[in-house]
Scaffold this motif. Structure first.
Motif, PDB file in Angstrom:
ATOM      1  N   ALA A 167     118.706  32.104  71.529  1.00  0.00           N
ATOM      2  CA  ALA A 167     118.771  32.417  73.183  1.00  0.00           C
ATOM      3  C   ALA A 167     118.711  33.822  72.979  1.00  0.00           C
ATOM      4  N   GLN A 168     118.315  34.825  72.825  1.00  0.00           N
ATOM      5  CA  GLN A 168     118.945  35.996  73.030  1.00  0.00           C
ATOM      6  C   GLN A 168     116.563  36.595  72.598  1.00  0.00           C
ATOM      7  N   LEU A 169     116.638  36.041  71.625  1.00  0.00           N
ATOM      8  CA  LEU A 169     115.347  36.327  71.127  1.00  0.00           C
ATOM      9  C   LEU A 169     114.511  35.778  71.792  1.00  0.00           C
ATOM     10  N   ARG A 170     114.893  34.877  72.121  1.00  0.00           N
ATOM     11  CA  ARG A 170     113.637  33.869  73.299  1.00  0.00           C
ATOM     12  C   ARG A 170     113.646  34.776  74.721  1.00  0.00           C
ATOM     13  N   ARG A 171     113.800  35.149  74.884  1.00  0.00           N
ATOM     14  CA  ARG A 171     114.431  36.139  76.026  1.00  0.00           C
ATOM     15  C   ARG A 171     113.551  36.786  76.759  1.00  0.00           C
ATOM     16  N   SER A 172     112.171  37.464  75.546  1.00  0.00           N
ATOM     17  CA  SER A 172     111.393  38.080  76.589  1.00  0.00           C
ATOM     18  C   SER A 172     110.205  36.886  76.805  1.00  0.00           C
ATOM     19  N   ARG A 173     110.287  35.923  75.874  1.00  0.00           N
ATOM     20  CA  ARG A 173     109.493  34.947  75.618  1.00  0.00           C
ATOM     21  C   ARG A 173     108.959  34.251  77.400  1.00  0.00           C
ATOM     22  N   PRO A 174     107.613  34.803  77.011  1.00  0.00           N
ATOM     23  CA  PRO A 174     106.881  34.395  78.338  1.00  0.00           C
ATOM     24  C   PRO A 174     106.503  32.855  78.963  1.00  0.00           C
ATOM     25  N   GLY A 175     107.732  31.966  79.695  1.00  0.00           N
ATOM     26  CA  GLY A 175     107.541  31.107  79.534  1.00  0.00           C
ATOM     27  C   GLY A 175     107.932  30.166  78.168  1.00  0.00           C
ATOM     28  N   LEU A 176     107.492  29.067  78.442  1.00  0.00           N
ATOM     29  CA  LEU A 176     107.499  27.873  77.032  1.00  0.00           C
ATOM     30  C   LEU A 176     105.593  28.449  75.913  1.00  0.00           C
ATOM     31  N   SER A 177     106.505  27.637  75.004  1.00  0.00           N
ATOM     32  CA  SER A 177     105.178  27.816  74.131  1.00  0.00           C
ATOM     33  C   SER A 177     105.409  26.589  73.311  1.00  0.00           C
ATOM     34  N   VAL A 178     104.478  25.757  73.238  1.00  0.00           N
ATOM     35  CA  VAL A 178     103.860  24.818  72.908  1.00  0.00           C
ATOM     36  C   VAL A 178     103.063  24.363  72.048  1.00  0.00           C
ATOM     37  N   ILE A 179     103.401  23.814  71.212  1.00  0.00           N
ATOM     38  CA  ILE A 179     101.976  23.462  69.799  1.00  0.00           C
ATOM     39  C   ILE A 179     101.801  21.843  69.981  1.00  0.00           C
ATOM     40  N   PHE A 180     100.446  21.771  69.818  1.00  0.00           N
ATOM     41  CA  PHE A 180      99.680  20.464  69.520  1.00  0.00           C
ATOM     42  C   PHE A 180      99.127  20.168  68.441  1.00  0.00           C
ATOM     43  N   VAL A 181     100.303  19.262  67.892  1.00  0.00           N
ATOM     44  CA  VAL A 181      99.432  19.070  66.161  1.00  0.00           C
ATOM     45  C   VAL A 181      98.851  18.140  66.688  1.00  0.00           C
ATOM     46  N   GLY A 182      96.762  18.068  66.000  1.00  0.00           N
ATOM     47  CA  GLY A 182      96.256  16.728  66.606  1.00  0.00           C
ATOM     48  C   GLY A 182      96.063  16.693  65.010  1.00  0.00           C
ATOM     49  N   VAL A 183      94.572  15.157  64.536  1.00  0.00           N
ATOM     50  CA  VAL A 183      94.434  14.973  63.425  1.00  0.00           C
ATOM     51  C   VAL A 183      93.364  16.212  63.229  1.00  0.00           C
ATOM     52  N   PHE A 184      92.358  16.201  63.534  1.00  0.00           N
ATOM     53  CA  PHE A 184      90.936  16.765  63.976  1.00  0.00           C
ATOM     54  C   PHE A 184      90.816  17.856  64.786  1.00  0.00           C
ATOM     55  N   PRO A 185      90.500  18.814  64.292  1.00  0.00           N
ATOM     56  CA  PRO A 185      90.039  20.005  65.407  1.00  0.00           C
ATOM     57  C   PRO A 185      89.571  20.305  66.925  1.00  0.00           C
ATOM     58  N   GLY A 186      89.030  19.531  66.673  1.00  0.00           N
ATOM     59  CA  GLY A 186      87.506  18.990  68.047  1.00  0.00           C
ATOM     60  C   GLY A 186      88.180  18.304  68.735  1.00  0.00           C
ATOM     61  N   PRO A 187      88.340  16.547  68.933  1.00  0.00           N
ATOM     62  CA  PRO A 187      89.708  16.178  69.121  1.00  0.00           C
ATOM     63  C   PRO A 187      90.549  16.649  69.960  1.00  0.00           C
ATOM     64  N   GLY A 188      91.874  17.747  68.633  1.00  0.00           N
ATOM     65  CA  GLY A 188      92.686  18.291  68.718  1.00  0.00           C
ATOM     66  C   GLY A 188      92.852  19.310  70.338  1.00  0.00           C
ATOM     67  N   GLU A 189      90.893  19.983  70.497  1.00  0.00           N
ATOM     68  CA  GLU A 189      90.891  20.916  70.957  1.00  0.00           C
ATOM     69  C   GLU A 189      90.871  20.636  72.682  1.00  0.00           C
ATOM     70  N   ASP A 190      90.416  19.534  72.791  1.00  0.00           N
ATOM     71  CA  ASP A 190      90.314  18.920  74.186  1.00  0.00           C
ATOM     72  C   ASP A 190      91.305  17.902  74.266  1.00  0.00           C
ATOM     73  N   TYR A 191      92.179  17.343  73.500  1.00  0.00           N
ATOM     74  CA  TYR A 191      93.960  16.864  73.633  1.00  0.00           C
ATOM     75  C   TYR A 191      94.375  18.324  74.583  1.00  0.00           C
ATOM     76  N   VAL A 192      94.466  19.512  74.206  1.00  0.00           N
ATOM     77  CA  VAL A 192      95.143  21.111  74.841  1.00  0.00           C
ATOM     78  C   VAL A 192      94.620  21.090  76.009  1.00  0.00           C
ATOM     79  N   ARG A 193      93.003  21.011  76.244  1.00  0.00           N
ATOM     80  CA  ARG A 193      92.689  20.759  77.710  1.00  0.00           C
ATOM     81  C   ARG A 193      93.113  20.416  78.493  1.00  0.00           C
ATOM     82  N   GLU A 194      93.076  19.061  77.865  1.00  0.00           N
ATOM     83  CA  GLU A 194      94.226  18.091  78.909  1.00  0.00           C
ATOM     84  C   GLU A 194      95.519  18.472  79.441  1.00  0.00           C
TER      85      GLU A 194
END
Length: 341
Positions: free
Chosen positions: A127-154
């Motif tokens: 928790a202390q390590l996360r203390r300075s984190r600016p908000g949530l860190s979210v990673i989206f795992v997709g299959v293909f880069p192109g569609p995955g980038e669209d899902y991230v934008r969505e």
């Protein structure tokens, strides 16, 4: 709303050099993840499905076992197989789920010889390590880069300005230790609901969230506009999902009867495309565009996050993550956080 699986024998093409078990798994995993099947829907018995499709019972039994291992079906002794995924209605990620997570963490610590007090100290340190984190860190795992980038934008507009969201692919997750480490350190790793178990196996210490996706509005509209007389080619990049293409097209274009399915590396692909009046390709197979002659309708079968799942499940879960983060910071600091002021 569908109340049973749509498994027609014609969906399985035994002439293809793709094992029928692989085709059946792809078909069922897709329908269980994307179709409106209420949780607890009884699936056909092994004997019945094997008879319907004209394949060996041992093959169907193996597919059901794989679906169970993927978290898509529940096997009830003496009763058969039932769907496990619930339609979006209310969040499953409340206090009960958190208590389950804590219990699992305690069990894992016990197996590794870590005392509860030591575990609390480790949690506090994290928790202390996360203390300075600016908000949530979210990673989206997709299959293909192109569609995955669209899902991230969505998904990006659903996050706060302080949150960060990034994309990784399943191939990166399989091959790169740095990517797996980033997923473990993230607040949440989001992927398709039918890929959730796969991602959890690759990064067992990450917080993985399976999000439901459905065919996009643009895809449904394009399918509805198809000429009923059209000879349609439906092409996928992944052989596993050959069997899903025909029912996926028919679901939103029931007026079209001539649908021929193939995958993007098939040796007879050019001939199939040349003899078609319309071409539909799954995400990742966009290179087939170069083979389609001018004037022939050609579009991607694209998915988007289910709005009901976003509203009823994903957004409340993000709010819960923020509360957990805030509570952890309070516990470490011994007082209110800056976000409380």
């Amino acid at each position: 709303m569908n109340t049973e699986l749509d498994i027609d024998p014609s969906f399985i093409d035994k002439s293809l050099p793709v094992p029928v078990g692989r085709q059946l798994y792809g078909l069922m995993s897709y329908q269980l993840s994307h179709f409106d099947l209420p949780k607890g829907t009884k699936l056909p018995s092994v004997r019945r499905l094997a008879s319907t499709l004209g394949i060996a019972q041992v093959t169907v039994a193996q597919v059901y076992a794989e679906l169970r291992d993927a978290g898509l079906v529940e096997m009830r002794k003496g009763s058969g197989a039932y769907t496990r995924l619930a339609l979006p209605q209310e969040s499953d990620h409340g206090v009960t789920a958190l208590r389950t997570d804590i219990d699992l963490l305690l069990s894992k610590a016990e197996r590794k010889g870590v005392s509860p007090m030591s575990l609390v100290a480790m949690v506090n340190a994290q928790a202390q390590l996360r203390r300075s984190r600016p908000g949530l860190s979210v990673i989206f795992v997709g299959v293909f880069p192109g569609p995955g980038e669209d899902y991230v934008r969505e998904l990006s507009p659903l996050l706060s300005p302080r949150d960060r969201i990034s994309l990784v692919t399943l191939d990166q997750l399989r091959m790169e230790e740095e990517t797996r480490r980033a997923c473990v350190e993230a607040d949440v790793v989001v992927t398709f609901v039918h890929r959730e178990t796969e991602v959890e196996h690759l990064v067992p210490d990450a917080n993985v969230y399976g999000l439901r996706f459905i065919p996009s509005d643009a895809t449904r509209a394009a399918l509805a506009r198809l000429d009923p007389r059209a000879r349609v080619a439906a092409i996928t990049q992944l052989q596993d999902y050959i069997a899903i293409m025909k029912p996926s097209v028919q679901r939103y274009a029931p007026h079209v009867s001539d649908i021929r399915v193939s995958w993007s590396q098939a040796p007879d692909l050019d001939a199939l495309i040349a003899g078609s009046d319309a071409v539909i390709y799954a995400s990742g197979a966009d290179h087939v565009l170069r083979r389609v002659r001018p004037g022939v309708p050609c579009f991607e079968y694209r998915h988007s996050a289910d709005p009901a799942a976003l509203e009823a499940e994903f957004l409340p879960y993000l709010a819960e993550l923020r509360e957990r983060q805030k509570a952890a910071l309070k516990l470490v600091s011994g007082g209110p956080t800056s976000s409380d002021n």
